[in-house]
Design a protein around this motif. Structure first.
Motif, short mmCIF file in Angstrom:
data_model
loop_
_atom_site.label_atom_id
_atom_site.label_comp_id
_atom_site.label_asym_id
_atom_site.label_seq_id
_atom_site.Cartn_x
_atom_site.Cartn_y
_atom_site.Cartn_z
N ASN A 40 1.07 -16.11 -7.72
CA ASN A 40 0.57 -17.00 -6.67
C ASN A 40 -0.26 -16.22 -5.65
OD1 ASN A 40 2.22 -15.95 -4.53
ND2 ASN A 40 3.96 -17.15 -5.27
N ASP A 41 -0.93 -16.96 -4.79
CA ASP A 41 -1.85 -16.35 -3.82
C ASP A 41 -1.15 -15.37 -2.88
OD1 ASP A 41 -3.73 -17.91 -4.96
OD2 ASP A 41 -3.97 -19.30 -3.27
N MET A 42 0.08 -15.69 -2.54
CA MET A 42 0.81 -14.81 -1.61
C MET A 42 1.06 -13.46 -2.26
SD MET A 42 3.62 -17.37 0.11
CE MET A 42 4.55 -17.62 -1.39
N GLN A 43 1.43 -13.48 -3.54
CA GLN A 43 1.69 -12.23 -4.25
C GLN A 43 0.41 -11.41 -4.38
OE1 GLN A 43 3.46 -14.34 -7.63
NE2 GLN A 43 5.34 -13.18 -7.31
N VAL A 44 -0.67 -12.10 -4.69
CA VAL A 44 -1.95 -11.40 -4.84
C VAL A 44 -2.38 -10.80 -3.50
CG1 VAL A 44 -4.40 -11.70 -5.37
CG2 VAL A 44 -2.66 -12.79 -6.81
N ALA A 45 -2.14 -11.55 -2.41
CA ALA A 45 -2.51 -11.03 -1.08
C ALA A 45 -1.72 -9.77 -0.76
CB ALA A 45 -2.26 -12.10 -0.01
N CYS A 46 -0.43 -9.77 -1.05
CA CYS A 46 0.40 -8.57 -0.81
C CYS A 46 -0.07 -7.41 -1.68
CB CYS A 46 1.87 -8.85 -1.10
SG CYS A 46 2.64 -9.99 0.05
N PHE A 47 -0.34 -7.71 -2.92
CA PHE A 47 -0.77 -6.69 -3.89
C PHE A 47 -2.08 -6.04 -3.42
CE2 PHE A 47 -2.78 -5.58 -8.06
CZ PHE A 47 -1.84 -4.66 -8.48
N ASN A 48 -3.02 -6.86 -2.99
CA ASN A 48 -4.30 -6.33 -2.50
C ASN A 48 -4.10 -5.50 -1.24
OD1 ASN A 48 -5.79 -7.41 -4.57
ND2 ASN A 48 -6.24 -9.32 -3.47
N GLU A 49 -3.20 -5.97 -0.40
CA GLU A 49 -2.91 -5.22 0.82
C GLU A 49 -2.32 -3.85 0.48
OE1 GLU A 49 -4.33 -5.92 3.27
OE2 GLU A 49 -3.20 -6.42 5.06
N LEU A 50 -1.42 -3.84 -0.50
CA LEU A 50 -0.84 -2.58 -0.96
C LEU A 50 -1.91 -1.61 -1.42
CD1 LEU A 50 2.21 -3.10 -3.37
CD2 LEU A 50 2.15 -1.71 -1.31
N LYS A 51 -2.86 -2.14 -2.18
CA LYS A 51 -3.94 -1.29 -2.72
C LYS A 51 -4.80 -0.74 -1.57
CE LYS A 51 -5.55 -4.28 -5.85
NZ LYS A 51 -6.41 -4.78 -6.93
N ASN A 52 -5.13 -1.62 -0.61
CA ASN A 52 -5.93 -1.17 0.54
C ASN A 52 -5.22 -0.08 1.32
OD1 ASN A 52 -7.86 -3.05 -0.03
ND2 ASN A 52 -7.00 -4.62 1.33
N ILE A 53 -3.93 -0.30 1.55
CA ILE A 53 -3.15 0.69 2.29
C ILE A 53 -3.16 2.02 1.54
CG2 ILE A 53 -0.80 1.27 3.02
CD1 ILE A 53 -0.41 -1.76 3.57
N GLY A 54 -3.08 1.92 0.21
CA GLY A 54 -3.08 3.13 -0.61
C GLY A 54 -4.30 3.99 -0.37
N ARG A 55 -5.46 3.35 -0.33
CA ARG A 55 -6.69 4.11 -0.09
C ARG A 55 -6.61 4.86 1.24
NH1 ARG A 55 -9.13 0.21 -3.40
NH2 ARG A 55 -9.15 -1.43 -1.83
N LYS A 56 -6.11 4.13 2.25
CA LYS A 56 -6.04 4.75 3.59
C LYS A 56 -5.00 5.87 3.64
CE LYS A 56 -7.67 0.79 6.19
NZ LYS A 56 -7.25 -0.44 6.84
N VAL A 57 -3.87 5.62 2.99
CA VAL A 57 -2.81 6.63 2.98
C VAL A 57 -3.33 7.91 2.35
CG1 VAL A 57 -0.67 7.26 1.80
CG2 VAL A 57 -0.79 5.11 3.03
N LYS A 58 -4.07 7.76 1.26
CA LYS A 58 -4.55 8.96 0.56
C LYS A 58 -5.60 9.70 1.38
CE LYS A 58 -2.84 7.93 -3.83
NZ LYS A 58 -2.88 7.78 -5.28
N GLU A 59 -6.43 8.93 2.09
CA GLU A 59 -7.41 9.58 2.97
C GLU A 59 -6.71 10.40 4.04
OE1 GLU A 59 -9.96 6.59 4.64
OE2 GLU A 59 -10.66 6.04 2.62
N LYS A 60 -5.66 9.81 4.60
CA LYS A 60 -4.99 10.43 5.72
C LYS A 60 -4.08 11.58 5.28
CE LYS A 60 -2.90 9.36 10.07
NZ LYS A 60 -2.64 8.34 11.07
N LEU A 94 4.28 8.67 5.33
CA LEU A 94 3.71 7.34 5.13
C LEU A 94 3.41 7.09 3.65
CD1 LEU A 94 1.33 7.09 8.23
CD2 LEU A 94 3.56 6.02 7.92
N GLY A 95 3.02 8.16 2.97
CA GLY A 95 2.75 8.07 1.53
C GLY A 95 4.02 7.70 0.76
N ASP A 96 5.13 8.36 1.11
CA ASP A 96 6.42 8.03 0.47
C ASP A 96 6.78 6.58 0.70
OD1 ASP A 96 6.76 10.51 -0.48
OD2 ASP A 96 8.38 11.10 0.91
N THR A 97 6.62 6.15 1.95
CA THR A 97 6.98 4.78 2.29
C THR A 97 6.12 3.80 1.51
OG1 THR A 97 7.57 5.52 4.50
CG2 THR A 97 7.23 3.16 4.20
#
Lengths: 387, 394
Positions: free
Chosen positions: B314-334, B339-342
């Motif tokens: 569903n859309d809610m799951q996809v929204a969370c999944f996309n958010e996870l991916k976005n956060i991942g990019r930022k976590v790796k940059e930083k 925060l990476g473990d979390t």
């Protein structure tokens, strides 16, 4: 022999005694009686609906459904005995109506033949139901839409109502409760055997979705039962985070002045609109354009308004204990007193578009299961048990 | 000869604390506060005593009783091993005991039981597999040869990556979606790479995993001799019985007779001379693929659909999944380790599973596994936490 819609067989004949019926309407009882009687008529049951004569002319366009207006009264089913308008007259008016109905049903029996079942709704009509049953032996079915405990918000329930309710419940052959929540109240507070009580959840005629605005809606009587003060407390919290939100409190009741005062005290009166009593069309409109519906009832046997809101594509946050919440999956639930969580959920619905969209979509899908046709089927099953 | 290959998935997610919109951006301390440590410990200890410890003991006895002829495989997730080390080291010790018998094999997975195999790039997936590999090396001094992705999620791309990482076999669901008329009781080969695919015989697996205590099921009550007889009639090289380990004592409680069933099972099977037990590694050594499978879109062993709609339906799951991916990019940059473990703990697929709105039968299964009052509460809580993490990363 089960009752069927087979034309060869005798039609089931029902004397239903109500108090309100659209367009005269103060609550869920009217909505229920309207949907139920029409669907019963469609299923080929013959329904005589007895109700007080009002200013509004009530009529039926269905061959199997006759509306019979009796006497005149000034009482609403949700009135309290201390209500100013009818002070001193209250108990007399109730007895008078019930005596008139009982007499009218007896006349009807003489001209149209005996009824198979008498079906009453809530305390207001119980005396008549009991009298008819005792006089004629016709089985009595009773639907409980709310008890005195609900209407008082469980604060100082009035013994006079409780006694009438208890007598009616004891003498009824079957009781229909609008939720398991209400069934439990009937068992625990009125001492009725659970086997006599059948739960039939309410239904809705779906409404149209409007152009959504950032409106969070409360709609209901402004009484202690409906918990509008918790709605305002949550609104106050929401506005700290989402200051552009508008809150609408639709409906009227004895708590209106107190609620207006509360909004002023919290300094949110510029974001809260008190609409007073709305017409049917206005109600439909406000459901359609709202983004969130909140039903924070302190005590709610069912809560048809939640079904109405959801059918208009408005995600709903309902009291955990509301009968509606036990029957419906695609809604949000809160404890009515937990205004932090209520605000959390309101803000989440405003912020997270996917949450709003999914709840709206899945809610409307689930609404299709809540039809008056289903309510009529289940009610006929109850009739068949006692006929 | 037909071989029976039994594998158990052993996993516990890190369930989340209640986290409201008012907590976002607030001073809520270390990000490990996202997790409900008390609830997690309670559930872990409960399941350990109902399932892990008694089942491990029973299986150890059975392996000894049948002199190593009864053979099994486990996939232990990283989060599960973390729990053992934190709360009940004796659970991990009992797995070590089992492993020492030589009749027990271990399977690789993603450390966090995540959906990283569905990200646009597979670098995070590879890192999580390597973390799992290091953990198994550290705890068991072993290098698994067979890979099982989270909930048996599989497609051509994943198969290719897993082959590149040196694994000999991979486990997934024996669904008609990929097999059509063919039997799951053989090994297959991905159309695009050199790897052996073990396919779960879902009918026989679910007879135990789902239906064992279902009284309306015609097979009820399922006895070990009946079950062994069904197995003896199977055609093919290999009957793959893959299930949640919690089947024993947790999904089906002790009083359903599940442990009695398990204790008689190896003996009843071994009565048939043409059947033996193999581990997953032995299965891929002994047998050869009989055909290709082509899986362009991901399948899994979950729900009726056997696809990834359980987590992304569903859309809610996809929204969370996309958010996870976005956060991942930022976590790796930083490059912040905490925060990476979390972020990785938040990738555990269970968090998305709780947000599923599937109705009917599957929905009932979802509700059973969820500690939320429905998917919408699950979404609000998870999304609020993701928003907070995003703000913490800056």
């Amino acid at each position: 022999m089960p009752f069927t819609i087979n034309k060869e067989e005798k039609k089931m004949k029902v004397a239903m005694i109500g108090w309100e019926y659209p367009p005269f309407k103060a609550g869920g009882l009217a909505t229920h009686c309207y949907g139920l009687t029409r669907s019963l008529a469609d299923k080929n049951a013959k329904v005589f609906f007895f109700m007080p004569k009002t200013k509004h002319k009530t009529s039926s366009d269905k061959k199997n459904l006759r509306i019979i207006e009796v006497g005149e009264t000034d009482i609403f089913p949700y009135d309290r005995p201390d209500s100013k308008e009818i002070q001193g007259q209250f108990f007399e008016a109730v007895y008078k109506y019930n005596a008139l109905v009982a007499a009218k049903v007896n006349v009807s029996i003489k001209t149209n033949g005996k009824f198979d079942v008498v079906h009453c709704h809530d305390w207001l009509t119980m005396k008549a139901g009991i009298a008819i049953k005792e006089e004629t032996g016709i089985p009595l079915v009773l639907t409980i839409h709310s008890t005195e405990y609900d209407r008082s918000g469980w604060v100082y329930p009035n013994q006079w109502f409780i006694d009438i309710e208890k007598e009616g419940m004891e003498k009824a052959d079957r009781i229909i409760a609008v939720s398991n929540f209400t069934k439990n109240v009937i068992v625990e507070k009125y001492g009725i055997h659970p086997d006599k009580i059948i739960v039939v959840h309410n239904a809705v005629y779906p409404l149209e979705e409007g152009h959504k605005q950032e409106i969070v809606l409360f709609l209901g009587r402004l009484t202690i039962q409906k918990g509008a003060e918790f709605f305002l407390k949550a609104a106050n919290k929401v506005l700290d985070y989402e200051p552009d939100t508008r809150f609408v409190v639709a409906g009227t009741g004895d708590m209106l002045p107190q609620l207006v005062h509360q909004a002023v005290d919290m300094d949110i009166s510029n974001r809260v609109i008190f609409t007073g009593r709305l017409t049917d069309d206005e109600v439909k409109h406000i459901y359609g354009i709202s983004s969130v519906y909140v039903m924070p009832s302190v005590s709610e046997p069912f809560g048809i308004t939640a079904l109405e809101a959801i059918s208009a594509g408005t995600p709903t946050i309902a009291s955990k204990t509301a009968g509606f919440s036990e029957a419906f999956n695609n809604c949000l639930r809160v404890d009515f007193w937990d205004t932090d969580e209520m605000a959390n959920k309101i803000i989440s619905l405003l912020r997270y578009d996917t949450l709003h969209r999914t709840l709206a979509k899945e809610g409307r899908r689930e609404i299709n299961l809540f039809t008056w046709d289903r309510v009529a089927d289940k009610t006929i099953n109850v009739y068949n048990e006692v006929v | 000869m037909t071989s029976v290959c039994i594998y158990f998935e052993v996993h516990q997610p890190m369930r989340l604390n209640r986290f409201s919109v008012f907590n976002i951006g607030g001073d809520n301390g270390h990000p490990s506060n996202y997790f409900d440590h008390k609830l997690n410990q309670q559930i872990f200890e409960k399941v350990a005593h109902k399932c892990y410890l008694p089942t491990n003991n029973l299986l150890l006895d059975l392996i000894n009783k049948y002199d190593g002829k009864f053979r099994i495989s486990y996939s232990l997730t990283g989060t599960f091993v973390d729990y053992c080390q934190q709360h009940l080291p004796e659970v991990l010790d009992s797995f070590k005991e089992l492993f020492k018998t030589g009749a027990v094999d271990l399977i690789e997975g993603t450390y966090y039981h995540s959906l990283s195999s569905l990200y646009d790039e597979l670098d995070e997936f590879e890192e999580q597999v390597k973390m799992h590999r290091q953990m198994i090396k550290r705890v068991f001094n072993y290098k698994p040869r067979v890979f099982r992705n989270t909930e048996a999620i599989y497609d051509n791309r994943i198969a290719k990556k897993v082959a590149e990482m040196g694994y000999k076999g991979i486990i997934t669901e024996g669904t008609e979606k990929i097999l059509h008329w063919r039997s799951p009781n053989y090994l297959y080969k991905p159309v695009n790479t050199d790897l052996k695919v073990l396919l779960r015989n879902y009918t026989l697996s679910d007879d135990v995993g789902f239906r064992f205590s279902a009284q309306q099921w015609p097979g009820h009550p399922l006895t070990a001799d009946k079950y062994a007889q069904w197995m003896s009639r199977c055609e093919g090289d290999l009957v793959n019985l893959f299930m949640d380990y919690e089947t024993f004592g947790e999904h089906h409680w002790d009083d359903t007779g599940i442990f009695g069933f398990l204790s008689h099972f190896p003996g009843e099977v071994l009565k048939y001379k043409h059947i033996d037990f193999v581990t997953v590694s032995e299965a891929v050594e002994r047998y050869q693929p009989v055909g290709d499978i082509d899986v362009p879109w991901a399948i899994s062993w979950a729900d009726e659909e056997r696809d990834v709609s359980t987590w992304l339906g569903n859309d809610m799951q996809v929204a969370c999944f996309n958010e996870l991916k976005n956060i991942g990019r930022k976590v790796k940059e930083k490059g912040d380790k905490d925060l990476g473990d979390t972020w990785r703990r938040l990738q555990t697929s269970d968090h998305l599973y709780y947000v599923s709105t599937k109705g009917m039968e599957d929905g009932a299964v979802h509700a059973y596994f969820s500690h939320y009052d429905g998917p919408y509460d699950g979404f609000i809580n998870y999304m609020n936490i993701l928003q907070d993490l995003k703000q913490k990363i800056g």
